[in-house]
Motif scaffolding. Structure first.
Motif, PDB file in Angstrom:
ATOM      1  N   ASP A 202      77.319 -12.137   3.333  1.00 26.47           N
ATOM      2  CA  ASP A 202      77.909 -13.513   2.940  1.00 26.47           C
ATOM      3  C   ASP A 202      79.445 -12.912   3.057  1.00 26.47           C
ATOM      4  O   ASP A 202      80.438 -13.964   3.320  1.00 26.47           O
ATOM      5  N   LEU A 203      79.884 -11.687   2.552  1.00 24.77           N
ATOM      6  CA  LEU A 203      81.011 -11.302   2.575  1.00 24.77           C
ATOM      7  C   LEU A 203      81.788 -11.187   4.094  1.00 24.77           C
ATOM      8  O   LEU A 203      83.004 -11.451   4.298  1.00 24.77           O
ATOM      9  N   TYR A 204      80.903 -10.697   4.853  1.00 28.73           N
ATOM     10  CA  TYR A 204      81.470 -10.838   6.464  1.00 28.73           C
ATOM     11  C   TYR A 204      81.668 -12.327   6.793  1.00 28.73           C
ATOM     12  O   TYR A 204      82.851 -12.458   7.418  1.00 28.73           O
ATOM     13  N   ALA A 205      80.796 -13.207   6.518  1.00 32.44           N
ATOM     14  CA  ALA A 205      81.118 -14.472   6.923  1.00 32.44           C
ATOM     15  C   ALA A 205      82.146 -14.997   6.249  1.00 32.44           C
ATOM     16  O   ALA A 205      83.115 -15.820   6.779  1.00 32.44           O
ATOM     17  N   ALA A 206      82.486 -14.565   4.850  1.00 34.75           N
ATOM     18  CA  ALA A 206      83.828 -15.020   3.989  1.00 34.75           C
ATOM     19  C   ALA A 206      84.966 -14.485   4.691  1.00 34.75           C
ATOM     20  O   ALA A 206      86.179 -15.376   4.681  1.00 34.75           O
ATOM     21  N   GLY A 207      84.762 -13.382   5.220  1.00 38.60           N
ATOM     22  CA  GLY A 207      85.898 -12.750   6.188  1.00 38.60           C
ATOM     23  C   GLY A 207      86.301 -13.611   7.373  1.00 38.60           C
ATOM     24  O   GLY A 207      87.467 -13.683   7.678  1.00 38.60           O
ATOM     25  N   CYS A 208      85.203 -14.010   8.071  1.00 38.18           N
ATOM     26  CA  CYS A 208      85.414 -15.088   9.175  1.00 38.18           C
ATOM     27  C   CYS A 208      86.187 -16.292   8.777  1.00 38.18           C
ATOM     28  O   CYS A 208      86.956 -16.595   9.345  1.00 38.18           O
ATOM     29  N   LEU A 209      85.635 -16.655   7.590  1.00 42.40           N
ATOM     30  CA  LEU A 209      86.323 -18.004   6.920  1.00 42.40           C
ATOM     31  C   LEU A 209      87.730 -17.739   6.940  1.00 42.40           C
ATOM     32  O   LEU A 209      88.725 -18.387   7.144  1.00 42.40           O
ATOM     33  N   LEU A 210      88.170 -16.561   6.035  1.00 46.58           N
ATOM     34  CA  LEU A 210      89.651 -16.234   5.829  1.00 46.58           C
ATOM     35  C   LEU A 210      90.450 -16.160   6.911  1.00 46.58           C
ATOM     36  O   LEU A 210      91.442 -16.579   7.098  1.00 46.58           O
ATOM     37  N   TYR A 211      89.994 -15.443   7.843  1.00 44.04           N
ATOM     38  CA  TYR A 211      90.578 -15.321   9.274  1.00 44.04           C
ATOM     39  C   TYR A 211      90.977 -16.628   9.892  1.00 44.04           C
ATOM     40  O   TYR A 211      91.705 -17.096  10.270  1.00 44.04           O
ATOM     41  N   GLU A 212      89.796 -17.590   9.752  1.00 43.82           N
ATOM     42  CA  GLU A 212      90.100 -18.981  10.362  1.00 43.82           C
ATOM     43  C   GLU A 212      91.171 -19.656   9.467  1.00 43.82           C
ATOM     44  O   GLU A 212      91.941 -20.553  10.004  1.00 43.82           O
ATOM     45  N   LEU A 213      91.133 -19.623   8.590  1.00 41.59           N
ATOM     46  CA  LEU A 213      91.947 -20.315   7.426  1.00 41.59           C
ATOM     47  C   LEU A 213      93.493 -19.987   7.500  1.00 41.59           C
ATOM     48  O   LEU A 213      94.184 -20.640   7.640  1.00 41.59           O
ATOM     49  N   LEU A 214      93.513 -18.731   7.981  1.00 43.11           N
ATOM     50  CA  LEU A 214      94.770 -18.078   8.059  1.00 43.11           C
ATOM     51  C   LEU A 214      95.378 -18.485   9.352  1.00 43.11           C
ATOM     52  O   LEU A 214      96.786 -18.449   9.434  1.00 43.11           O
ATOM     53  N   THR A 215      94.670 -18.204  10.666  1.00 40.10           N
ATOM     54  CA  THR A 215      95.084 -18.393  11.806  1.00 40.10           C
ATOM     55  C   THR A 215      94.785 -19.725  12.642  1.00 40.10           C
ATOM     56  O   THR A 215      95.505 -19.982  13.745  1.00 40.10           O
ATOM     57  N   GLY A 216      93.839 -20.620  11.893  1.00 40.86           N
ATOM     58  CA  GLY A 216      93.264 -21.850  12.715  1.00 40.86           C
ATOM     59  C   GLY A 216      92.381 -21.534  13.809  1.00 40.86           C
ATOM     60  O   GLY A 216      91.923 -22.306  14.516  1.00 40.86           O
ATOM     61  N   ARG A 217      91.807 -20.202  13.782  1.00 41.57           N
ATOM     62  CA  ARG A 217      90.771 -19.962  14.696  1.00 41.57           C
ATOM     63  C   ARG A 217      89.759 -18.780  14.118  1.00 41.57           C
ATOM     64  O   ARG A 217      90.278 -18.009  13.480  1.00 41.57           O
TER      65      ARG A 217
END
Length: 302
Positions: A202-217
């Motif tokens: 879940d934390l890896y997926a949350a990391g992917c989410l944070l990356y997308e929130l910050l960069t748009g992708r």
């Protein structure tokens, strides 16, 4: 004009508002309490499988115990059909959940990337929800923008624990394959390899989410789900600060840990992820907003 379908003599079904690999979600109304609800129904072909039927019920019971302001509540579980040991398409189980008004982060991201401080605020809400669920032994397994709602008041609500796994349920991998095919951009390396997901997944997926929130992708993109899945296992993501100027190196470090290939190299808990993010993002978020988030986080600690 047809008569609306009513489940269990209580829940009136409306339009489909979401579809997944295992179930459809309808807007509904609790006729007894006169309130809007979301009703998730297991797909007909899956309802014939007694193992999935039983797991759907067990997971509903587990998630029903998650009482947290950043988690959409589960109200009830039932099945549409005559009480019987024989399972057929007319005896489909359903979960009645809190209907969360607002927009999903998927819809928000379609309008463009978020301001860094807004991205961090939303992420802290997601981590507060995961901290609480993981402490209760429930792994979400499908954290992605579509499963995070932002209410009209700006609050975070994590939804769709419908493919959640109760810790210790060793049979919860292959049965959910279809449910995650469409979310390859947020799959952990261990899920790609067919291993059992745990809280660190879940934390890896949350990391992917944070990356997308910050960069748009998202951190990995490709022409197919297989191509993206391969990158989760074998490729390193480009630093978020390369995609967007102004992202401090401290946030790159947080993302590097969250997106570690080996789950033992990631944050050991949602709380430690949240604490690292809080420290890395100091100065991005207004003090009043931190106060609001600390109130939400304190719920997770109880």
């Amino acid at each position: 004009m047809g008569t609306a379908r009513v489940l269990g003599g209580r829940y009136e079904l409306g339009d489909v508002i979401g579809r997944g690999g295992m179930a459809d979600v309808h807007l509904g109304r609790d006729l007894r309490l006169n309130r809007s609800v979301a009703v998730k129904m297991l797909r007909t072909e899956l309802a014939r499988d007694p193992r999935l039927w039983s797991r759907f019920r067990r997971e509903a019971q587990a998630v029903a115990g998650l009482n947290h302001p950043a988690i959409a509540a589960v109200y009830d579980f039932g099945h549409d059909g005559v009480e019987s040991d024989a399972l057929d398409g007319s005896d489909a189980p359903f979960i009645v959940m809190e209907h969360v008004p607002g927009r999903s982060l998927r819809d928000v991201l379609r309008e463009g990337r978020l301001a860094p401080e807004e991205a961090v605020q939303h992420q802290l809400g997601v981590l507060a929800a995961l901290d609480f669920s993981h402490r209760a032994g429930v792994v979400h397994r499908d954290i992605k923008p579509a499963n995070v709602m932002i209410t009209p008041d700006g609050d975070v609500k994590v939804v769709d624990f419908g493919i959640a796994r109760v810790s210790g349920d060793a049979g919860a991998t292959a049965t959910h394959t279809r449910a995650v095919l469409g979310t390859a951009q947020y799959l952990s390396p261990e899920q790609v390899r067919g291993e059992i997901a745990d809280a660190r997944s879940d934390l890896y997926a949350a990391g992917c989410l944070l990356y997308e929130l910050l960069t748009g992708r998202p951190p990995f993109v490709g022409e197919s789900a297989v191509a993206v899945a391969y990158q989760h296992v074998h490729a390193q993501p480009v630093r978020a600060s390369v995609h967007r100027a102004g992202i401090p190196p401290s946030l790159d470090v947080v993302l590097l840990t969250a997106l570690a290939k080996d789950r033992t190299d990631r944050f050991p808990s949602a709380r430690s992820f949240r604490e690292a993010l809080t420290s890395a993002a100091k100065g991005l978020v207004r003090e009043s907003d931190w106060a609001d988030m600390e109130t939400l986080q304190s719920v997770s600690a109880t």
